[in-house]
Design a protein around this motif. Structure first.
Motif, mmCIF file in Angstrom:
data_model
loop_
_atom_site.group_PDB
_atom_site.id
_atom_site.type_symbol
_atom_site.label_atom_id
_atom_site.label_comp_id
_atom_site.label_asym_id
_atom_site.label_seq_id
_atom_site.Cartn_x
_atom_site.Cartn_y
_atom_site.Cartn_z
ATOM 1 N N HIS A 116 0.647 -3.386 -3.015
ATOM 2 C CA HIS A 116 1.190 -2.361 -2.137
ATOM 3 C C HIS A 116 0.122 -1.596 -1.370
ATOM 4 C CE1 HIS A 116 5.275 -0.040 -2.028
ATOM 5 N NE2 HIS A 116 4.827 -0.329 -0.829
ATOM 6 N N THR A 119 0.053 -1.509 2.431
ATOM 7 C CA THR A 119 1.007 -0.722 3.212
ATOM 8 C C THR A 119 0.357 0.512 3.834
ATOM 9 O OG1 THR A 119 2.870 -1.505 1.893
ATOM 10 C CG2 THR A 119 3.186 0.571 3.071
ATOM 11 N N TYR A 131 9.025 7.412 6.548
ATOM 12 C CA TYR A 131 8.639 6.294 5.698
ATOM 13 C C TYR A 131 9.673 6.155 4.604
ATOM 14 C CZ TYR A 131 5.846 3.727 2.164
ATOM 15 O OH TYR A 131 5.375 2.835 1.220
ATOM 16 N N VAL A 133 10.653 3.754 1.291
ATOM 17 C CA VAL A 133 10.143 2.728 0.397
ATOM 18 C C VAL A 133 11.122 2.517 -0.752
ATOM 19 C CG1 VAL A 133 8.758 4.417 -0.923
ATOM 20 C CG2 VAL A 133 8.176 1.975 -1.009
ATOM 21 N N TYR A 215 9.225 3.387 9.158
ATOM 22 C CA TYR A 215 8.577 2.257 8.503
ATOM 23 C C TYR A 215 9.319 1.995 7.198
ATOM 24 C CZ TYR A 215 4.962 -0.951 6.924
ATOM 25 O OH TYR A 215 4.292 -2.083 6.529
ATOM 26 N N SER A 217 9.256 -0.190 3.643
ATOM 27 C CA SER A 217 8.465 -0.987 2.717
ATOM 28 C C SER A 217 9.310 -1.331 1.493
ATOM 29 C CB SER A 217 7.222 -0.204 2.274
ATOM 30 O OG SER A 217 6.455 -0.940 1.339
ATOM 31 N N ASP A 259 7.496 -4.304 5.591
ATOM 32 C CA ASP A 259 6.767 -5.178 4.672
ATOM 33 C C ASP A 259 7.574 -5.446 3.418
ATOM 34 O OD1 ASP A 259 6.016 -3.313 2.433
ATOM 35 O OD2 ASP A 259 4.738 -2.355 3.929
#
Length: 291
Positions: A116, A119, A131, A133, A215, A217, A259
């Motif tokens: 990770h 990232t 963000y 995640v 973003y 993740s 990602d």
């Protein structure tokens, strides 16, 4: 091979994701791998994740019945794997350089991991406003094993540059990390996801995002390790692959960088197969939303 960009020469191997046949110039989505597990604290092996995800991607038909698109018609390029530095701070800078070039050329970076830590570099390049995640671990340590760029510090580093951080599926961290999460993030634990339902969680997340650049993740260990056991730091009682698919389907239109990381493919292929299909889900949903 070597890939020449505005920031210099980057050495890359070149296995590719299925149907990622477009040239870089023509691509809307640009895949690259980061085969790195230099700060692994339990089981190593995520360096093999990018190749395993690519290998499993060839298992699926190119047609996606849920969106009606054929991936052979979507402009995706795969640049191969970054020749990574051993030092985590250097690795972060390498990823930031590559992702920055991709974003600067008006394309969407899709990163395959690898641990990770990568990232952090991608987020610095993309500069999102939000963000999100999915992760079993809070990753809010200030440092771990002598480095602030450990895989256990990722969300802490992201908080230095992104104002709104959402953690979905978290269920592991020390007391201090949970206190930081309560103060500085929007945390939905795996138990909360089960109690509320993923739809209700995502309704709140969409309201928080409000159309801002996001973003996304996905850490493979957000999913219960009994379902996808190819993990470096397995945690039981997690989310399901369907939960993750719903996160991606719902958030993809707002996402400017994506990602899927922490695949350690020492299982029968389940973990990499889920990762490959989720990458396809992101590309499909983002492509349809942008047409």
């Amino acid at each position: 091979m070597f890939w020449l960009t505005k920031t210099g020469m980057h050495e890359l191997a070149h296995p590719h994701f299925a149907d990622a046949d477009a040239s870089y110039e023509d691509a809307r989505y640009v895949v690259f791998g980061v085969p790195y597990d230099g700060t692994t604290s339990f089981r190593p092996g995520t360096r093999f994740g990018p190749r395993a995800i690519r290998d499993l991607s060839f298992n699926f038909e190119s047609y996606d019945p849920s969106t009606g698109i054929d991936f052979s018609e979507v402009p995706v390029a795969d640049l191969g794997d970054l020749a990574v530095s051993r030092l985590p701070e250097d690795l972060v800078n390498q990823v930031a350089d590559v992702a920055g070039d991709i974003v600067g050329d008006g394309k969407v970076p899709v990163m395959l991991g690898g641990e990770h830590t990568a990232t952090v570099g991608a987020v610095r390049a993309v500069r999102p406003e939000v963000y999100v995640v999915c992760d079993a671990h809070l990753d809010l340590r200030e440092e771990l094993d002598g480095t602030p760029y450990s895989h256990g510090c990722v969300t802490r580093r992201v908080l230095e540059t992104v104002g709104d951080v959402v953690i979905i599926g978290g269920r592991s961290g020390d007391r201090e990390q949970f206190e930081v999460a309560a103060e500085k993030t929007r945390l939905y634990t795996a138990d909360m996801v089960r109690d509320m339902g993923i739809g209700a969680v995502l309704a709140e997340v969409i309201e928080l995002i409000g159309g801002r650049r996001t973003y996304l993740s996905i850490d493979a260990d957000a999913i219960d390790c009994c379902l996808t056991p190819g993990l470096g730091t397995p945690e039981p009682f997690g989310m399901t692959p369907l939960d993750i698919r719903e996160v991606v389907r719902t958030l993809a239109p707002q996402v400017v960088g994506f990602d899927y990381v922490e695949v350690a493919p020492f299982d029968s292929g389940q973990t990499a197969a889920v990762a490959a299909q989720i990458v396809r889900e992101f590309i499909a949903r983002h492509w349809v939303a942008g047409r």
